[in-house]
Design an enzyme around this catalytic site. Sequence first.
Site, PDB file in Angstrom:
ATOM      1  N   GLU A 207       1.844 -13.665   0.482  1.00  0.00           N
ATOM      2  CA  GLU A 207       3.520 -13.559   0.542  1.00  0.00           C
ATOM      3  C   GLU A 207       3.658 -12.264   1.788  1.00  0.00           C
ATOM      4  O   GLU A 207       3.477 -11.268   1.510  1.00  0.00           O
ATOM      5  CB  GLU A 207       3.963 -12.601  -0.720  1.00  0.00           C
ATOM      6  CG  GLU A 207       5.515 -12.111  -0.623  1.00  0.00           C
ATOM      7  CD  GLU A 207       5.479 -11.138  -1.514  1.00  0.00           C
ATOM      8  OE1 GLU A 207       6.694 -10.957  -1.985  1.00  0.00           O
ATOM      9  OE2 GLU A 207       4.604 -10.288  -1.885  1.00  0.00           O
TER      10      GLU A 207
ATOM     11  N   ASN B 169      -2.874  -4.755  -2.329  1.00  0.00           N
ATOM     12  CA  ASN B 169      -2.208  -4.047  -1.636  1.00  0.00           C
ATOM     13  C   ASN B 169      -2.357  -2.518  -2.149  1.00  0.00           C
ATOM     14  O   ASN B 169      -2.465  -1.387  -1.607  1.00  0.00           O
ATOM     15  CB  ASN B 169      -0.688  -4.178  -1.108  1.00  0.00           C
ATOM     16  CG  ASN B 169      -0.183  -3.115  -0.458  1.00  0.00           C
ATOM     17  OD1 ASN B 169      -0.363  -2.763   0.781  1.00  0.00           O
ATOM     18  ND2 ASN B 169       0.715  -2.465  -0.786  1.00  0.00           N
TER      19      ASN B 169
ATOM     20  N   ASP C   9      -1.299   2.904  -2.719  1.00  0.00           N
ATOM     21  CA  ASP C   9      -1.835   1.780  -1.860  1.00  0.00           C
ATOM     22  C   ASP C   9      -3.342   1.992  -1.487  1.00  0.00           C
ATOM     23  O   ASP C   9      -3.849   2.946  -1.268  1.00  0.00           O
ATOM     24  CB  ASP C   9      -1.134   2.234  -0.317  1.00  0.00           C
ATOM     25  CG  ASP C   9       0.297   1.321  -0.411  1.00  0.00           C
ATOM     26  OD1 ASP C   9       0.960   1.510  -1.225  1.00  0.00           O
ATOM     27  OD2 ASP C   9       0.411   0.406   0.481  1.00  0.00           O
TER      28      ASP C   9
ATOM     29  N   ASP D 257      -0.346 -11.133  -2.964  1.00  0.00           N
ATOM     30  CA  ASP D 257       0.851 -10.140  -3.148  1.00  0.00           C
ATOM     31  C   ASP D 257       0.869  -9.330  -1.750  1.00  0.00           C
ATOM     32  O   ASP D 257      -0.069  -8.508  -1.382  1.00  0.00           O
ATOM     33  CB  ASP D 257       1.078  -9.261  -4.299  1.00  0.00           C
ATOM     34  CG  ASP D 257       2.259  -8.431  -4.411  1.00  0.00           C
ATOM     35  OD1 ASP D 257       3.246  -9.193  -4.649  1.00  0.00           O
ATOM     36  OD2 ASP D 257       2.093  -7.201  -4.773  1.00  0.00           O
TER      37      ASP D 257
END
Length: 537
Positions: free
Chosen positions: A272, A138, A206, A236
């Site tokens: 996640e 990410n 990001d 993640d």
Amino acid sequence: MKQKTNKFRKIFVLFLAFVLGTASLTSCGNSGWRSKEVTVIDDNYRTWYEIFVYSFCDSDGDQVGDLQGVISKLDYIEDLGFNGIWLMPIMPSPSYHKYDVKDYLEIEPEYGTMADFEELAAECDKRGIKLIIDLVLNHTSSEHPWFVAACDYLESLEERKEPSASECPYYEYYNFVKGNPGSDNWYQVGSTDYYYEGIFWSGMPDVNFASQAVRKEFEGIVDFWLEKGAGGFRLDAVKEFYSGATGQNVEVLTWLNDYVKSVKPDAYMVGEAWEGLGTYAQYYASGIDSFFDFEFAGPTGVVTKTLTFSGENNSAQAYAKALCRVQNAIREYREDAIDAPFFVNHDMARAAGYMQYDERKVKMAAPLNILMSGSVFVYYGEEIGMTGSGKDENKRAPMYWSADAQAKGMTRGPLDMEPQENQFACAEDQMKSDDSIYSFYRDTILLRNQNPEIARGIVARLEEITDQDVAAISKTYNGETIYLLYNISETEEKQVTMSAGQYGELEIAGYLSVDGGKVTMKDGVVTLPAYSVVVLR
Ligand code: CA
């Protein structure tokens, strides 16, 4: 394909069975169940151990955990019955937790070298343990050369000139905008008019997944680690690829899953997506094997509620219903979805605290988590009831190997950690005791490993068993059906009738009992002591 693990233990157990002769045979079904064969199927329904390398085990005396330290504890991990390891990020990073990566193709120097990683991967392979690593897509660190180059470019850009990826390819690797968006999560590039998105903080810019160049970079990174021996990835923060846009996140994950499986078809990935069930279930449409089961985890998840909250909605019956609810929700998006139950992880306070350090409850929580269908994750130290709550650093405290903080292998923990007082004995001492939390965890995983239906079975509730304190389920896999009964009453023995007419001739395959009492079965009536679980087949 079946793969036998724990060869040495099995040989030892066979030897014991031989020496004890008929004594052990007649007790089989009672405590003798432990001597039954462990057959672990080599697929992605595993029992995983989550390791924060920094705090796990130090090999070289600097009190920072490292990969050689992990290698030195593989016997410990294997003896507990785990056949999977998830390493939290191991790549170079300015932070202690390393979720902001500055080089995706190296090992954090504090943790060791690439040769150490290859050695670890090979050692895991020998033992039938699949090794997955945390892959943080990410965002990168703000110190990553891609981001540094993009910012340098923007800072050197002539006024009135529009930035272009043809001049600086890294410009499109991140989400830059001109002019202040005026919302949180956006940070200025130096003193320019440009801002970048950092959903977690300014040190974690990001990544822009609309960029094909970014996707190519990550494909190369995936190739690299699979080649080094990683068996897959823990992904993640997947819900932040496009924050608030589940459909777009699923598209990114579909690309990633297709790519990884094209390189290594048996790779395992777990994402996640820290959301409610209705949302995280949707992520299964991507093809990614598993997503963490937030429904059952944490201080207000189903496991904690079942053991510490009162009322019908938190009863054993409610627990059984929740098993079916989660299963059905994820299978709606993909029939071969593999649930990824866990109780706590590095972002959550440790579970012993939810149970007010009541040892009986701490033990009973183990089967409620570990006997779930899917790929189950256990955070290091949970198997000895470690302490840790409050700030994140406290949740990532040194693995409590020894009561002597200076003993070999002990780590110092994150620098900003507050001192942690463990309420239960250290691993070294718990391993010597048959009725420790450690031994209860080991028995629970053993029961899971002896009965492949526990991890792989489709769950159904036995609705005719209506006692609020008893969860009664069946699990069916490969044409075999087994039955699990959980007595979740803290004080009362329970009797449950499992008549041959209705369920066929069943026998006790194994059981767990918090107080050490026996589970028995006579003429179809199963007697369960308070806080016990039995597997019938
Ligand atoms: Ca070290």
